[in-house]
Design an enzyme around this catalytic site. Structure first.
Site, short mmCIF file in Angstrom:
data_model
loop_
_atom_site.label_atom_id
_atom_site.label_comp_id
_atom_site.label_asym_id
_atom_site.label_seq_id
_atom_site.Cartn_x
_atom_site.Cartn_y
_atom_site.Cartn_z
N SER A 1 34.81 -64.55 -24.03
CA SER A 1 35.36 -64.42 -22.67
C SER A 1 34.51 -63.45 -21.85
O SER A 1 35.02 -62.52 -21.20
CB SER A 1 36.81 -63.96 -22.71
OG SER A 1 37.46 -64.31 -21.51
N GLY B 1 42.77 -66.02 -14.30
CA GLY B 1 41.88 -65.24 -15.17
C GLY B 1 40.96 -66.12 -16.00
O GLY B 1 40.47 -67.16 -15.55
N SER B 2 40.78 -65.74 -17.25
CA SER B 2 39.78 -66.39 -18.10
C SER B 2 40.11 -67.82 -18.47
O SER B 2 39.23 -68.56 -18.92
CB SER B 2 39.56 -65.56 -19.37
OG SER B 2 39.01 -64.31 -19.05
N THR B 3 41.36 -68.24 -18.32
CA THR B 3 41.69 -69.64 -18.63
C THR B 3 41.01 -70.60 -17.64
O THR B 3 40.97 -71.80 -17.89
CB THR B 3 43.21 -69.87 -18.59
OG1 THR B 3 43.74 -69.41 -17.34
CG2 THR B 3 43.89 -69.14 -19.74
N PHE B 4 40.47 -70.05 -16.54
CA PHE B 4 39.77 -70.89 -15.58
C PHE B 4 38.28 -71.04 -15.93
O PHE B 4 37.58 -71.88 -15.37
CB PHE B 4 39.91 -70.30 -14.17
CG PHE B 4 39.58 -71.27 -13.05
CD1 PHE B 4 40.49 -72.24 -12.66
CD2 PHE B 4 38.35 -71.21 -12.41
CE1 PHE B 4 40.19 -73.14 -11.65
CE2 PHE B 4 38.04 -72.10 -11.39
CZ PHE B 4 38.97 -73.07 -11.00
#
Length: 598
Positions: A374, A318-321
């Site tokens: 994000s 998800g958004s951690t990438f």
């Protein structure tokens, strides 16, 4: 009256008498001599025959059967002794014991040899062994001999039983693997089975370093069977004092476990993980996954827990990438750090409409604000500036679709669609821009963020520091591949500084620590199903942090799988965990403040 012979007649008779005497004497002498010679001959013949027999037997023993008899004699005089060689201990970075061999005892009882009643013996043993006296008495009455009471009696308990001096008690010593920290580092250390073979963790992956070489020596023994030590080979009793040292810090491990458990309980989560890595060399200071097990009682655990899911399970990050996609776009020259994008809240890509979380729109925003909020829309527009084959080659360069190189066991390869499928629709690149449509392990995500923290190098995450002796001297250090340069130091630092705004002003505020500059990124990703698609209502919340921003070094990742509740997001569930872990890390590593605390 008879007349006596005359003198003349007597003189005539004397020579005849002498002749008769000598004749008789010589006859007897000759006869006797003849008997002696016969006896001597017989004796000589017997001796010669015996000597010949001995010679033949000696030839048979010495020449014909000599080698076999020599070997038989040696077998009778020598004994093969296979020494017990303990498995090497495992210690953490501070040399605190994590795994060791310790003596335990197998206990049999033979009631027929008791010098007291079964009831009396049961009452004596029950409090020492922590068992019910009535239960023990029942066992004693079940049969007269050979009753197994314990297969792994601790040494201190065995000593107390010895002190009772009871007849009918049999204690046999053996060695057993013991984990003094119990479940604290089980997901890293693993366990060994009854055959003393590693089955999980470094007990499995580092078997060659943990097993000392087994020696079989041949010793002479005396006629009474006693071993003759003077014939022992030199140094045969020598055993090294080496220990396998890990990079894990038990203090940080405990802090991370407590923080994770608290949030999992609060949000009734299925499972969770925390990873702390020193990005300068890839050493893992903490690796926690819950639920876990006690390796001292591994037979009672669920077998699914033996594989550490941070390396054995895949998930969509998800958004951690997103920070990594920003680094790719910057490094490829598709964007500049001061560029801005318009985020209307949704964007149409091919036949799909992509939206932000909660359908929010942010208007005109720069790249740092894309990370702060994000924004999926901003990320899609950013990656659209890259040609698909170029973007795909960058994903491959990161290691997606490949296995992570680490010293932990049961690693699975990350998944990335083929170039043909990836290029078939622009939707693939669009979804990948915000961390969906591919999967990796939590540890691989930490490795990639480590490249942002250390100036762009891809290091090897590892838990093995090397073999040390009792004085702490290093005797062996494993070699790892030379770090591969992914991004330039300038690009890496720019992205970390952008991540700082996420903590200062964005979704990562819950991780703020006064006086310290911290970069971070939240993630609240849909959970992919095993048969494709996404599981309705299921999500994985996460937060990844880099600190300190001015000289990045440490990467901290927290994941919580399927938290329950309306307010379960990366910023609310995972970020507080990372904050607690970073506070412990700052204390342990003595990290100075980034600025004066107001």
């Amino acid at each position: 009256m008879q007349k006596s012979p005359s003198r003349k007649n007597r003189q005539r008779q004397r020579p005849k008498a002498r002749q008769k005497f000598f004749s008789s004497f010589f006859s007897k002498f000759i006869a006797q001599t003849s008997n002696v010679n016969s006896r001597l001959f017989i004796v000589w013949a017997v001796l010669v025959t015996a000597a010949f027999g001995l010679a033949v037997n000696l030839y048979n023993l010495q020449i014909i059967r000599g080698p076999k008899l020599t070997q038989r004699a040696r077998n009778q005089q020598m004994v093969n002794l296979r020494l017990f060689v303990p498995r090497r201990p495992v210690v953490d970075r501070n040399r605190d014991m994590l795994a060791m061999d310790r003596p335990v005892y197998t206990m049999y009882v033979h009631p027929k040899l008791f010098d007291k009643s079964n009831q009396e013996i049961a009452k004596l043993l029950a409090p020492i062994m922590g068992k019910d006296a009535t239960e023990l008495e029942t066992k004693f009455e079940s049969k007269k001999s050979g009753i197994l009471l314990s297969s792994a009696l601790p040494e201190e308990v065995a000593d107390r039983i010895y002190s009772l001096r009871l007849n009918g008690i049999e204690l046999t010593q053996k060695y057993s693997r013991f984990y003094p920290r119990q479940d604290l580092v089980a997901e890293v250390v693993g366990y060994v089975n009854v055959d003393r073979r590693g089955q999980a963790g470094v007990e499995y992956s580092q078997e060659k370093l943990l097993e000392r070489s087994l020696k079989t020596v041949r010793l002479s023994r005396a006629g009474n069977g006693a071993l003759m030590s003077d014939h022992a080979p030199e140094g045969f009793l020598h055993s090294d004092d080496l220990q396998l040292q890990l990079t894990i810090d038990s203090r940080l491990q405990r802090a991370a476990r407590n923080a994770l458990q608290e949030q999992m309980d609060k949000y009734r989560a299925q499972r969770g993980a925390v990873i702390v890595m020193d990005a300068w060399d890839g050493s893992l200071l903490s690796l926690v996954s819950l639920p876990t097990y006690n390796p001292n009682q591994y037979s009672k655990a669920n077998v699914s827990l033996f594989k550490n899911w941070t390396v054995a399970d895949l998930y969509e990050p998800g958004s951690t990438f997103k920070p990594l996609n920003v680094a790719i776009a910057l490094e490829a020259g598709a964007i500049k750090s001061e560029d801005t994008f318009n985020d209307p809240g949704s964007i149409k890509v091919a036949d799909r409409t992509i939206r932000n979380a909660q359908n929010k729109s942010y208007g005109q925003i720069n790249i740092a604000q894309i990370l702060q909020h994000s924004s999926n829309i901003g990320m899609v527009q950013m990656i659209q500036r890259l040609q698909t084959p170029v973007y795909y080659s960058w994903l491959e360069k990161l290691g997606l679709g490949q296995s992570l190189n680490t010293d932990l066991p049961f690693v699975v390869a990350s998944q990335l669609k083929s170039l043909e499928k990836f290029s078939a629709s622009p939707v693939e690149a669009a979804t990948t821009s915000f961390g969906q449509g591919f999967s990796l392990t939590p540890l691989q995500l930490v490795q990639l963020h480590g490249a942002l923290a250390n100036g762009g190098k891809l290091v090897t995450p590892h838990v093995v520091k090397g073999l040390i002796d009792s004085k702490g001297q290093i005797h062996y250090t494993p070699s790892y591949p030379t770090p591969r340069q992914l991004f330039s130091p300038v690009t890496s630092q720019k992205v970390v500084e952008m991540m700082e705004t996420v903590v200062a002003n964005g979704t990562g505020r819950a991780s703020q620590i006064p006086g310290y500059r911290i970069g971070g990124k939240t993630g609240t990703a849909q959970k992919a199903g095993s048969s494709g698609g996404y599981i309705s209502g299921a999500k994985i919340t996460s937060f990844v942090a880099i600190l300190p921003v001015e000289t990045p070094r440490y990467v901290v990742l927290a994941l919580v799988d399927e938290p329950k509740g309306a307010n379960a997001y990366g910023g609310t569930v995972a970020a507080p965990i990372v904050k607690a872990v970073m506070e412990a890390l700052i204390t342990i590593e003595k990290i100075p403040p980034s600025q004066s605390i107001q």
